[in-house]
Design a protein around this motif. Sequence first.
Motif, PDB file in Angstrom:
ATOM      1  N   GLU A   1       2.280   1.711  -3.451  1.00  0.00           N
ATOM      2  CA  GLU A   1       1.228   2.225  -4.331  1.00  0.00           C
ATOM      3  C   GLU A   1       1.011   3.714  -4.073  1.00  0.00           C
ATOM      4  O   GLU A   1       0.895   4.507  -5.013  1.00  0.00           O
ATOM      5  CB  GLU A   1      -0.072   1.447  -4.094  1.00  0.00           C
ATOM      6  CG  GLU A   1      -1.252   1.932  -4.900  1.00  0.00           C
ATOM      7  CD  GLU A   1      -1.193   1.582  -6.376  1.00  0.00           C
ATOM      8  OE1 GLU A   1      -2.001   2.155  -7.135  1.00  0.00           O
ATOM      9  OE2 GLU A   1      -0.364   0.750  -6.781  1.00  0.00           O
TER      10      GLU A   1
ATOM     11  N   HIS B   1      -5.252  -1.556  -6.379  1.00  0.00           N
ATOM     12  CA  HIS B   1      -4.125  -0.758  -6.867  1.00  0.00           C
ATOM     13  C   HIS B   1      -3.985  -0.994  -8.367  1.00  0.00           C
ATOM     14  O   HIS B   1      -4.706  -1.804  -8.950  1.00  0.00           O
ATOM     15  CB  HIS B   1      -2.834  -1.095  -6.103  1.00  0.00           C
ATOM     16  CG  HIS B   1      -2.479  -2.542  -6.100  1.00  0.00           C
ATOM     17  ND1 HIS B   1      -1.680  -3.116  -7.057  1.00  0.00           N
ATOM     18  CD2 HIS B   1      -2.822  -3.547  -5.253  1.00  0.00           C
ATOM     19  CE1 HIS B   1      -1.537  -4.409  -6.801  1.00  0.00           C
ATOM     20  NE2 HIS B   1      -2.229  -4.695  -5.714  1.00  0.00           N
TER      21      HIS B   1
ATOM     22  N   LYS C   1       0.829  -1.202   0.000  1.00  0.00           N
ATOM     23  CA  LYS C   1       0.000   0.000   0.000  1.00  0.00           C
ATOM     24  C   LYS C   1       0.868   1.258   0.000  1.00  0.00           C
ATOM     25  O   LYS C   1       0.555   2.231  -0.690  1.00  0.00           O
ATOM     26  CB  LYS C   1      -0.937   0.002   1.203  1.00  0.00           C
ATOM     27  CG  LYS C   1      -2.062  -1.002   1.096  1.00  0.00           C
ATOM     28  CD  LYS C   1      -2.966  -0.931   2.304  1.00  0.00           C
ATOM     29  CE  LYS C   1      -4.139  -1.880   2.175  1.00  0.00           C
ATOM     30  NZ  LYS C   1      -5.092  -1.721   3.288  1.00  0.00           N
TER      31      LYS C   1
END
Length: 178
Positions: A55, A121, A52
């Motif tokens: 991303e 994502h 995360k």
Amino acid sequence: MDNNKLGIEIKQIRKNKKLTLREVSERSGLSKSFLSQVERGISSVTFTSLRKISEGLGVNISLFFETEEETQSIKKLPFKKNAMQPNFTYTSLVGNMKSPQFYPARIELKAGESHTTTYRHHGQEFVYVLEGQLKVVLNSHEETLYAHESLHIDSAEEHIWYNDTDYPVVLLVVSTNN
């Protein structure tokens, strides 16, 4: 790479991209306080939270792993490895390819990884279970993959994969960013 080095690298990338903690928080879905703790080396990350963060920063996760070996051999490509994270081990299998279109990696998720919130994502993911059992949630459907089973998904779909067993799970993962 230990938590402190990882945090410093994350902060450096964020600063180079002229992003605030708030912007990375909004892009990654992780709290500003957690991101700040990671950058200061106070908190460790799970594989999911590092994905995360990558991303949110707009980089591939393989960027965070140090080169350990260089060779020109076709059979034994150079690799990057992070053996210091408490929740996972990531070994990049990109080799010395410059600007690869996909990112192969060997990932070992330690027993009992607890991060189970789905996210999305850019890109695609191919996950092949080499050893163990992998819990997969895709569009609210939950399933377990066993050794020699795989999935290939558009990463824009709500998903998560994690290890909720008492044993490690070893994966071959090939991902793209776009």
